[in-house]
Design a protein around this motif. Structure first.
Motif, PDB file in Angstrom:
ATOM      1  N   LEU A   1       0.823  -1.202   0.000  1.00  0.00           N
ATOM      2  CA  LEU A   1       0.000   0.000   0.000  1.00  0.00           C
ATOM      3  C   LEU A   1       0.860   1.256   0.000  1.00  0.00           C
ATOM      4  CD1 LEU A   1      -2.724  -1.031   2.600  1.00  0.00           C
ATOM      5  CD2 LEU A   1      -2.930  -0.981   0.104  1.00  0.00           C
ATOM      6  N   ARG A   2       2.089   1.131   0.487  1.00  0.00           N
ATOM      7  CA  ARG A   2       2.992   2.274   0.579  1.00  0.00           C
ATOM      8  C   ARG A   2       3.975   2.344  -0.590  1.00  0.00           C
ATOM      9  NH1 ARG A   2       5.216   1.443   6.481  1.00  0.00           N
ATOM     10  NH2 ARG A   2       6.852   2.735   5.599  1.00  0.00           N
TER      11      ARG A   2
ATOM     12  N   ALA B   1       6.801   4.695   0.609  1.00  0.00           N
ATOM     13  CA  ALA B   1       6.693   5.928   1.381  1.00  0.00           C
ATOM     14  C   ALA B   1       7.038   5.651   2.836  1.00  0.00           C
ATOM     15  CB  ALA B   1       5.281   6.482   1.288  1.00  0.00           C
ATOM     16  N   VAL B   2       7.767   6.575   3.427  1.00  0.00           N
ATOM     17  CA  VAL B   2       8.144   6.500   4.837  1.00  0.00           C
ATOM     18  C   VAL B   2       7.757   7.827   5.474  1.00  0.00           C
ATOM     19  CG1 VAL B   2      10.074   6.245   6.435  1.00  0.00           C
ATOM     20  CG2 VAL B   2      10.069   4.970   4.295  1.00  0.00           C
ATOM     21  N   ALA B   3       7.187   7.756   6.678  1.00  0.00           N
ATOM     22  CA  ALA B   3       6.810   8.972   7.392  1.00  0.00           C
ATOM     23  C   ALA B   3       8.060   9.798   7.689  1.00  0.00           C
ATOM     24  CB  ALA B   3       6.086   8.614   8.687  1.00  0.00           C
ATOM     25  N   LEU B   4       8.041  11.059   7.263  1.00  0.00           N
ATOM     26  CA  LEU B   4       9.195  11.943   7.414  1.00  0.00           C
ATOM     27  C   LEU B   4       9.086  12.804   8.670  1.00  0.00           C
ATOM     28  CD1 LEU B   4       9.329  13.305   3.754  1.00  0.00           C
ATOM     29  CD2 LEU B   4      10.734  11.494   4.733  1.00  0.00           C
ATOM     30  N   THR B   5      10.232  13.191   9.188  1.00  0.00           N
ATOM     31  CA  THR B   5      10.239  14.145  10.290  1.00  0.00           C
ATOM     32  C   THR B   5       9.638  15.458   9.800  1.00  0.00           C
ATOM     33  OG1 THR B   5      12.423  14.986   9.736  1.00  0.00           O
ATOM     34  CG2 THR B   5      12.328  13.187  11.328  1.00  0.00           C
ATOM     35  N   ASP B   6       9.171  16.241  10.741  1.00  0.00           N
ATOM     36  CA  ASP B   6       8.528  17.507  10.385  1.00  0.00           C
ATOM     37  C   ASP B   6       9.498  18.481   9.721  1.00  0.00           C
ATOM     38  OD1 ASP B   6       6.160  16.524  11.447  1.00  0.00           O
ATOM     39  OD2 ASP B   6       6.548  17.393  13.423  1.00  0.00           O
ATOM     40  N   ASN B   7      10.780  18.345  10.006  1.00  0.00           N
ATOM     41  CA  ASN B   7      11.764  19.289   9.458  1.00  0.00           C
ATOM     42  C   ASN B   7      12.631  18.665   8.361  1.00  0.00           C
ATOM     43  OD1 ASN B   7      13.296  17.574  11.028  1.00  0.00           O
ATOM     44  ND2 ASN B   7      14.530  19.199  11.942  1.00  0.00           N
TER      45      ASN B   7
ATOM     46  N   VAL C   1      -0.961   9.110  -2.009  1.00  0.00           N
ATOM     47  CA  VAL C   1      -1.762   8.204  -1.172  1.00  0.00           C
ATOM     48  C   VAL C   1      -0.852   7.254  -0.387  1.00  0.00           C
ATOM     49  CG1 VAL C   1      -2.150   6.453  -2.971  1.00  0.00           C
ATOM     50  CG2 VAL C   1      -3.821   6.762  -1.138  1.00  0.00           C
ATOM     51  N   GLN C   2       0.277   6.903  -0.963  1.00  0.00           N
ATOM     52  CA  GLN C   2       1.205   6.006  -0.280  1.00  0.00           C
ATOM     53  C   GLN C   2       1.730   6.640   1.012  1.00  0.00           C
ATOM     54  OE1 GLN C   2       1.368   6.885  -3.519  1.00  0.00           O
ATOM     55  NE2 GLN C   2       1.172   4.979  -4.669  1.00  0.00           N
ATOM     56  N   TYR C   3       1.950   7.943   0.987  1.00  0.00           N
ATOM     57  CA  TYR C   3       2.415   8.630   2.189  1.00  0.00           C
ATOM     58  C   TYR C   3       1.309   8.650   3.244  1.00  0.00           C
ATOM     59  CZ  TYR C   3       4.848  11.811   5.259  1.00  0.00           C
ATOM     60  OH  TYR C   3       5.475  12.353   6.354  1.00  0.00           O
ATOM     61  N   HIS C   4       0.076   8.791   2.797  1.00  0.00           N
ATOM     62  CA  HIS C   4      -1.041   8.746   3.739  1.00  0.00           C
ATOM     63  C   HIS C   4      -1.035   7.401   4.481  1.00  0.00           C
ATOM     64  CE1 HIS C   4      -2.341  12.180   1.411  1.00  0.00           C
ATOM     65  NE2 HIS C   4      -3.328  12.393   2.252  1.00  0.00           N
ATOM     66  N   TYR C   5      -0.816   6.324   3.735  1.00  0.00           N
ATOM     67  CA  TYR C   5      -0.744   4.999   4.377  1.00  0.00           C
ATOM     68  C   TYR C   5       0.420   4.928   5.360  1.00  0.00           C
ATOM     69  CZ  TYR C   5      -4.283   2.858   1.378  1.00  0.00           C
ATOM     70  OH  TYR C   5      -5.457   2.537   0.746  1.00  0.00           O
ATOM     71  N   ALA C   6       1.537   5.540   5.001  1.00  0.00           N
ATOM     72  CA  ALA C   6       2.698   5.530   5.905  1.00  0.00           C
ATOM     73  C   ALA C   6       2.365   6.226   7.217  1.00  0.00           C
ATOM     74  CB  ALA C   6       3.898   6.197   5.237  1.00  0.00           C
ATOM     75  N   MET C   7       1.637   7.325   7.134  1.00  0.00           N
ATOM     76  CA  MET C   7       1.269   8.060   8.348  1.00  0.00           C
ATOM     77  C   MET C   7       0.172   7.347   9.136  1.00  0.00           C
ATOM     78  SD  MET C   7       3.275  10.602   8.780  1.00  0.00           S
ATOM     79  CE  MET C   7       2.460  11.620   9.991  1.00  0.00           C
ATOM     80  N   LEU C   8      -0.693   6.640   8.445  1.00  0.00           N
ATOM     81  CA  LEU C   8      -1.785   5.947   9.133  1.00  0.00           C
ATOM     82  C   LEU C   8      -1.350   4.621   9.742  1.00  0.00           C
ATOM     83  CD1 LEU C   8      -4.671   6.586   6.588  1.00  0.00           C
ATOM     84  CD2 LEU C   8      -4.395   7.598   8.859  1.00  0.00           C
TER      85      LEU C   8
END
Length: 142
Positions: A7-8, A43-49, A81-88
């Protein structure tokens, strides 16, 4: 059942274009020189900065026009959408070198769930418009 990593997984065309754009923005010799997190096909969840980290690592001043382009490139990455899955579905956010940089909070997860629902609604609207356009073309040929 679908593997969560599937999914990612980015489509190859997007990933190639994203990587090529980053290589050009950062002035690198090739994709081999990209930070490890952007070499992954998922996709991997990234740091805010993450954008600030990229600019700092590659000597791009905050007021440089390229800094805006780096930020825009990461925003395109995050709209997928792949990033959305990473965050979810992910547990943590990572820095450029794939080091765990913090947990994904419940509040962030709720925010990304809202974004995901909005994205699904937008896609549904787009699909309906495409169907109507196809029908209109079909009748205009008659």
């Amino acid at each position: 059942m679908t593997n969560p990593l599937q999914l990612r997984q980015f489509d190859p065309e997007f990933l190639a274009n994203f990587q090529k754009g980053l290589v050009e923005l950062l002035g690198l010799d090739g994709t081999d020189n990209l930070p490890p997190i952007f070499k992954l096909p998922v996709a991997v969840a990234l740091t805010d900065n993450a954008a600030d980290q990229l600019c700092q690592r590659y000597g791009i001043a905050a007021d440089d026009e390229r800094a805006k382009h780096v930020t825009a490139a990461l925003e395109r990455y995050k709209r997928r959408v792949q990033y959305h899955y990473a965050m979810l579905k992910g547990e943590a956010k990572y820095d450029l070198d794939m080091q765990k940089a913090g947990e994904i909070t419940d509040r962030e997860r709720e925010d990304w769930q809202r974004r995901f629902e909005h994205l699904k609604r937008q896609q549904k609207i787009g699909n309906r418009k495409a169907q109507m356009t196809a029908i209109q073309r079909q009748f205009s040929r008659v």
